[in-house]
Design an enzyme around this catalytic site. Structure first.
Site, short mmCIF file in Angstrom:
data_model
loop_
_atom_site.label_atom_id
_atom_site.label_comp_id
_atom_site.label_asym_id
_atom_site.label_seq_id
_atom_site.Cartn_x
_atom_site.Cartn_y
_atom_site.Cartn_z
N ASP A 100 0.78 -1.27 0.09
CA ASP A 100 0.23 -0.06 0.11
C ASP A 100 1.02 1.38 0.02
O ASP A 100 2.19 1.14 0.32
CB ASP A 100 -0.91 -0.11 1.16
CG ASP A 100 -1.98 1.24 1.22
OD1 ASP A 100 -2.40 1.62 0.16
OD2 ASP A 100 -1.96 1.90 2.31
N SER A 101 0.21 2.27 -0.24
CA SER A 101 1.03 3.85 -0.15
C SER A 101 1.39 4.03 1.28
O SER A 101 1.95 4.96 1.58
CB SER A 101 0.25 4.73 -0.84
OG SER A 101 -0.85 4.93 -0.03
N CYS A 133 -4.29 -1.47 -2.15
CA CYS A 133 -4.32 0.25 -2.29
C CYS A 133 -5.11 0.48 -3.62
O CYS A 133 -4.99 -0.19 -4.61
CB CYS A 133 -2.98 0.63 -2.63
SG CYS A 133 -2.90 2.33 -2.99
N THR A 135 -5.53 3.07 -5.36
CA THR A 135 -4.82 3.87 -6.44
C THR A 135 -4.10 3.18 -7.32
O THR A 135 -3.56 3.08 -8.41
CB THR A 135 -4.23 5.04 -5.72
OG1 THR A 135 -5.00 5.87 -5.03
CG2 THR A 135 -3.58 5.97 -7.03
N GLU A 141 -2.76 9.11 8.01
CA GLU A 141 -1.44 8.76 8.40
C GLU A 141 -0.92 9.69 9.09
O GLU A 141 0.05 9.38 9.71
CB GLU A 141 -0.75 9.23 6.86
CG GLU A 141 -0.87 8.22 5.78
CD GLU A 141 -0.39 6.85 5.81
OE1 GLU A 141 0.61 6.82 6.37
OE2 GLU A 141 -0.78 5.93 5.18
N CYS A 144 -10.89 3.68 -0.88
CA CYS A 144 -9.35 3.91 -0.65
C CYS A 144 -9.23 2.89 1.03
O CYS A 144 -9.96 2.86 1.86
CB CYS A 144 -9.36 5.39 -0.22
SG CYS A 144 -7.77 5.85 0.51
N HIS A 150 -7.48 3.63 3.26
CA HIS A 150 -7.39 4.25 4.40
C HIS A 150 -8.70 4.75 5.13
O HIS A 150 -8.85 4.92 6.21
CB HIS A 150 -6.65 5.56 4.20
CG HIS A 150 -5.07 5.48 4.04
ND1 HIS A 150 -4.69 4.94 2.94
CD2 HIS A 150 -4.14 5.91 4.72
CE1 HIS A 150 -3.24 5.06 2.81
NE2 HIS A 150 -2.91 5.57 4.07
#
Length: 273
Positions: A11-12, A74, A76, A153, A185, A187
């Site tokens: 993941d990012s 993720c 994206t 984050e 997403c 998150h």
């Protein structure tokens, strides 16, 4: 036959832990190797080609650890890199968009489905395409929420700031008569109580990450590569390109693991240019 090799997750940032949480719950015998590219997030505003390049760097890192399956935790990166990774890797590669889309169609009663995600995911039309390919009569209402990833984050997802940002970001969605909302997403599930509070109790929230683990479980069984031994041979491993302490603070809270440990690694360039 039992395959005790790990499943790789990438993941990012920390958002992919929402997918890992489901894996730990649904597949307790499977070993998890996770990498979050916190040094270069957010991925949402970046060009697709760059996201694809970063995704390959994470995939290569995990492949050297002899994983048996790769989960792009993720949205994206799934939108930008899934076809390429799937075509060129010799293991199963699973993304989060199609499982979330299927679950949304199943849950929706009025066929009006909202999707909240990063700029990159919304720009790619990946959710709209996946949903409308299965049901052309559906209406998809996409909304980019670029402020959500930084909130999570920076470990502010319990804060009053988060409450205000979520309410402000979703206010237009309330007029759209959706009955289902895809958390597009990974998150977003960390903000789930705040999101539910804004959209109201009659809107079903779909956690794409959680739905993805259903796919992972099915593929493990179909290919006969599940770990069927009574214990994990290999311990779980967590890596971040950012600050390990910050990553650990969120992971301990979200995964409920007080002894959680993450290792810092470098992947390619860490500049934001």
């Amino acid at each position: 036959m039992s395959d005790e090799h790990a499943i790789g997750f990438m993941d990012s940032g920390v958002g992919g832990l929402t997918v890992v949480k489901q894996a730990l719950k649904q597949l307790p015998r499977e070993t998890v190797y996770f990498i979050g590219d916190q040094a270069r997030l957010p991925y949402g505003p970046r060009p697709g080609a760059q996201v694809c390049e970063f995704s390959w760097q994470m995939a290569d890192f995990l492949m050297k650890k002899h994983i048996k399956m790769l989960v792009i935790a993720c949205n994206t990166a799934t939108a930008a890199a899934l076809p390429d990774l799937r075509a060129r890797l010799n293991i199963p590669v699973i993304g989060v968009i199609k499982p979330g889309s299927r679950a949304a169609l199943k849950a929706s009663r009025n066929n009006r489905i909202g999707v909240i995600a990063t700029d990159g995911t919304i720009r790619s039309n990946a959710y709209s395409d996946a949903i409308l390919t299965k049901d052309p009569t559906a209406t998809v209402v996409p909304l980019a929420c670029p402020k959500f990833v930084p909130l999570v984050e920076s470990n502010e997802y319990h804060s009053t700031v988060a409450k205000r940002v979520v309410a402000e970001s979703l206010k237009d969605l309330k007029k759209q008569d959706i009955d289902t909302l895809v958390l597009g997403c990974t998150h977003n599930p960390l903000l789930r109580p705040l999101i539910q509070n804004v959209v109201g109790p009659n809107v079903t929230l779909i956690d794409s990450g959680a739905e993805t683990i259903n796919d992972v479980s099915s593929v493990l069984d179909y290919l006969d590569i599940a770990n069927t031994s009574s214990t994990k041979r290999y311990p779980d491993e967590y890596y971040t390109t950012g600050a390990a302490a910050q990553f650990e603070a969120i992971a301990k809270d979200w995964l409920g693991q007080p002894d959680f440990h993450a290792t810092h690694i470098d992947l390619g360039s860490e500049t934001n240019d």
